[in-house]
Design an enzyme around this catalytic site. Sequence first.
Site, short mmCIF file in Angstrom:
data_model
loop_
_atom_site.label_atom_id
_atom_site.label_comp_id
_atom_site.label_asym_id
_atom_site.label_seq_id
_atom_site.Cartn_x
_atom_site.Cartn_y
_atom_site.Cartn_z
N LYS A 51 0.84 -0.72 -0.06
CA LYS A 51 0.47 -0.05 -0.16
C LYS A 51 0.88 1.52 0.23
CE LYS A 51 -4.83 -2.05 1.73
NZ LYS A 51 -5.84 -2.08 2.90
N ARG B 92 -3.35 -9.73 5.91
CA ARG B 92 -4.06 -10.01 4.40
C ARG B 92 -3.17 -9.41 2.98
NH1 ARG B 92 -6.31 -6.49 0.67
NH2 ARG B 92 -7.74 -7.21 -0.87
C1 8Y4 Z 1 -0.80 -1.19 -3.99
C2 8Y4 Z 1 -1.87 -2.85 -4.13
C3 8Y4 Z 1 -1.39 -0.72 -3.44
C4 8Y4 Z 1 -3.24 -3.01 -3.08
C5 8Y4 Z 1 -2.60 -0.81 -2.42
C6 8Y4 Z 1 -3.45 -2.12 -3.00
C7 8Y4 Z 1 -8.06 -4.72 2.84
C8 8Y4 Z 1 -9.36 -4.40 2.27
C9 8Y4 Z 1 -8.10 -4.14 0.27
C10 8Y4 Z 1 -8.10 -4.49 3.85
C11 8Y4 Z 1 -9.51 -5.92 4.53
C12 8Y4 Z 1 -5.59 -2.62 -1.47
C13 8Y4 Z 1 -10.07 -5.41 -0.40
C14 8Y4 Z 1 -6.94 -2.48 -0.74
N1 8Y4 Z 1 -7.73 -3.63 1.27
N2 8Y4 Z 1 -9.71 -6.14 3.08
N3 8Y4 Z 1 -9.48 -5.25 0.57
N4 8Y4 Z 1 -8.45 -4.67 4.92
N5 8Y4 Z 1 -10.46 -6.38 5.49
N6 8Y4 Z 1 -4.32 -1.66 -1.63
O1 8Y4 Z 1 -6.81 -3.81 4.68
O2 8Y4 Z 1 -5.22 -4.05 -1.01
S1 8Y4 Z 1 -8.43 -3.15 -1.32
#
Ligand code: 8Y4
Length: 277
Positions: free
Chosen positions: A221, A255
Amino acid sequence: MLLSSTSKSLDLSRPQIMGILNLTPDSFSDGGRFSAPIAALAHAKQMLADGATIIDIGGESTRPGADAVAEQQELDRVIPVIELLREELECWVSIDTSKAVVMKEAVSAGADLINDIRALREPNALQVAADSGAAICLMHMQGLPRTMQQAPDYADVTAEVMTFLADRVQACRAAGISPERLCLDPGYGFGKGLAHNYELLAKLGNLHQLGLPLLVGMSRKSMLGQLLGRDVDQRLAASLAAHLFAVHQGAHILRVHDVKEMADALRVWQHAAQYLS
Ligand code: 8Y4
C-alpha cells in the site's frame, strides 16, 4: 481466539495469512492475469502451498478513484472462481465485496468469510450477511473509495476507528450475528493520511479492547510507498516489516499478496518468540 462460520472454525492462536486473489482486470498488482478461473485456481493453490489459510477473492477494484463495478460483472468474475476453489481445495474462501447480492451468491457458491470494506452498510448487506452464516470482517473506512483520500480528517484516528467498529459490531449483534463470526480491521489506506496510518499501526493493540480478532492489510500500500519513495512492485520488504509490527501488536490475520515471503518472516518471528519469558 477463534473465527467461526456455520461450517468452519479457524484457530487464531497463531497468526494466519489471507492471500489476495484479485480478479479485477485493472488490478495493478497482477494485471488481470488471474482473471480466468483456471489461472485463479493455480494462484490460489500456490498461495496455500506457500502458507496461506484463507484466499480472499475480489472482483471490484477498491483503489482510490475506482469506478463501481456492475453487479452482474462482479458476479461473473467471482462466482465461477469460488465454485472451482470449493471443488478443488480445502481452505477458507473469502469474498471481498460490499454488495448484498454478491455476498448471498458467493456464500451459496461456498464462501466462508465476507470481507466487506464498507462494514455491511450497503442496502440489505447486514441482513444477507446475518442469514448467510458466514464469518464477517468489518473494516473501517472514512468516506468512500472515489474520494476518501482527498482530505482524511480525524481528531483522534484510533479512537474514531474504535468507535466506528464498536457501532458496526453492535449493528451486527442487533441483526442476530454472534460475535464468534466477526473480525475487525482498521482499514489501512481507506480515508487515512500517512500519519493516520502509522498512528493506527502503532496503536493497533488498542483495538483488542473490542474483544474480537484483528485482520490487517497493508500489503504494497501507499503508506509504504510514500514513506520510502518506492513503486508498488518494490514494497515487499516494507510490507513484511509492517505486518510483523502488526503481529507484535496482536494481529490475527494478515491480508497480503506475497504469501511465501510473509510465511517465512512469520516463522522466524515465531521461532524467536517461543523463547520469550
Ligand atoms: C497496492 C496493492 C496498493 C493493493 C494498494 C492496494 C483491504 C481489504 C483491500 C484491507 C480488508 C488494496 C479488499 C486495497 N484492502 N480488505 N481490501 N482490509 N479487510 N490496495 O486493508 O489492497 S483492497
